[in-house]
Scaffold this active site. Structure first.
Site, mmCIF file in Angstrom:
data_model
loop_
_atom_site.group_PDB
_atom_site.id
_atom_site.type_symbol
_atom_site.label_atom_id
_atom_site.label_comp_id
_atom_site.label_asym_id
_atom_site.label_seq_id
_atom_site.Cartn_x
_atom_site.Cartn_y
_atom_site.Cartn_z
ATOM 1 N N ASP A 9 0.944 -10.097 0.627
ATOM 2 C CA ASP A 9 1.317 -8.769 0.188
ATOM 3 C C ASP A 9 0.089 -8.239 -0.546
ATOM 4 O O ASP A 9 -0.787 -9.006 -0.942
ATOM 5 C CB ASP A 9 2.536 -8.847 -0.742
ATOM 6 C CG ASP A 9 2.943 -7.495 -1.283
ATOM 7 O OD1 ASP A 9 2.999 -6.530 -0.487
ATOM 8 O OD2 ASP A 9 3.192 -7.390 -2.500
ATOM 9 N N ASP A 11 -0.139 -5.155 -3.185
ATOM 10 C CA ASP A 11 0.037 -4.714 -4.572
ATOM 11 C C ASP A 11 0.789 -5.760 -5.394
ATOM 12 O O ASP A 11 1.877 -6.176 -5.033
ATOM 13 C CB ASP A 11 0.774 -3.375 -4.608
ATOM 14 C CG ASP A 11 0.021 -2.299 -3.822
ATOM 15 O OD1 ASP A 11 -1.210 -2.207 -3.990
ATOM 16 O OD2 ASP A 11 0.656 -1.582 -3.029
#
Length: 187
Positions: A9, A11
């Site tokens: 992922d 952020d």
């Protein structure tokens, strides 16, 4: 031969979580990211990013804004010796109007972008990992036989309370470097 991947992922995992980040000047790496990715690279892992970018659907920034920042991140990591094979992003959100306001298969916890990555790079799901800071990052990995890893960066600490509800049992690590140490200790 199938490829071992660490799917990431963005952020809260690669960069410090800043609500709807899209400006290069606001970007900063999460702690131990570069060192951890270099060590994972040395263990033979390749990398791809799978990220939801609802800020596009919400009108906070454009696809071009997202791509500009993503290109900056990938080039900077490459200078540091880390190649991101590809970044997959979902610009949609079902609760908004407009062209991005749709139910889609690419928005996590759906598996669409994971399936694209698996097919495009012939990913060995049994020997690959997904590192995320939210339950929605982990659900599609588990569905597809990829080992989920929850880092305590970003929303990770808040997400730990939700694991039992979703019957998830990921590897839990402080950050990417800590995950690499956990992996090395299992050998």
């Amino acid at each position: 031969m199938k490829n071992k991947f660490v799917l990431l992922d963005r952020d809260g995992v690669i960069n410090v979580e800043k609500s709807y980040l899209y400006k290069i000047e606001d970007f900063e790496y999460e702690k131990n990211v570069v060192e951890g990715l270099l060590k994972l690279r040395d263990l033979g892992y390749k990398f791809a990013i799978i990220t939801n970018q609802a800020g596009i659907a919400r009108g906070y920034y454009t696809e071009e804004d997202y791509l500009k920042l993503q290109n900056f991140i990938e080039k900077d990591l490459l200078k540091k010796g880390i190649k991101i094979e590809k970044s997959y992003f979902c610009p949609h959100h079902p609760n908004v109007t407009g062209k991005y306001g749709i139910e889609c298969n690419c928005r996590k916890p759906n598996t669409g972008n994971f399936e694209l990555a698996i097919n495009e790079f012939d990913i060995d799901t049994k020997n690959s990992f997904m590192i995320g800071d939210k339950v929605t990052d982990l659900i599609p990995a588990e569905k597809l036989g990829i080992t989920p890893v929850l880092v305590k960066t970003g929303y990770g600490l808040k997400s730990m309370a939700k694991l039992e509800k979703f019957e998830l049992n990921p590897i839990i690590a402080d950050d990417i470097l800590d995950f690499e140490k956990i992996l090395e200790n299992k050998k």
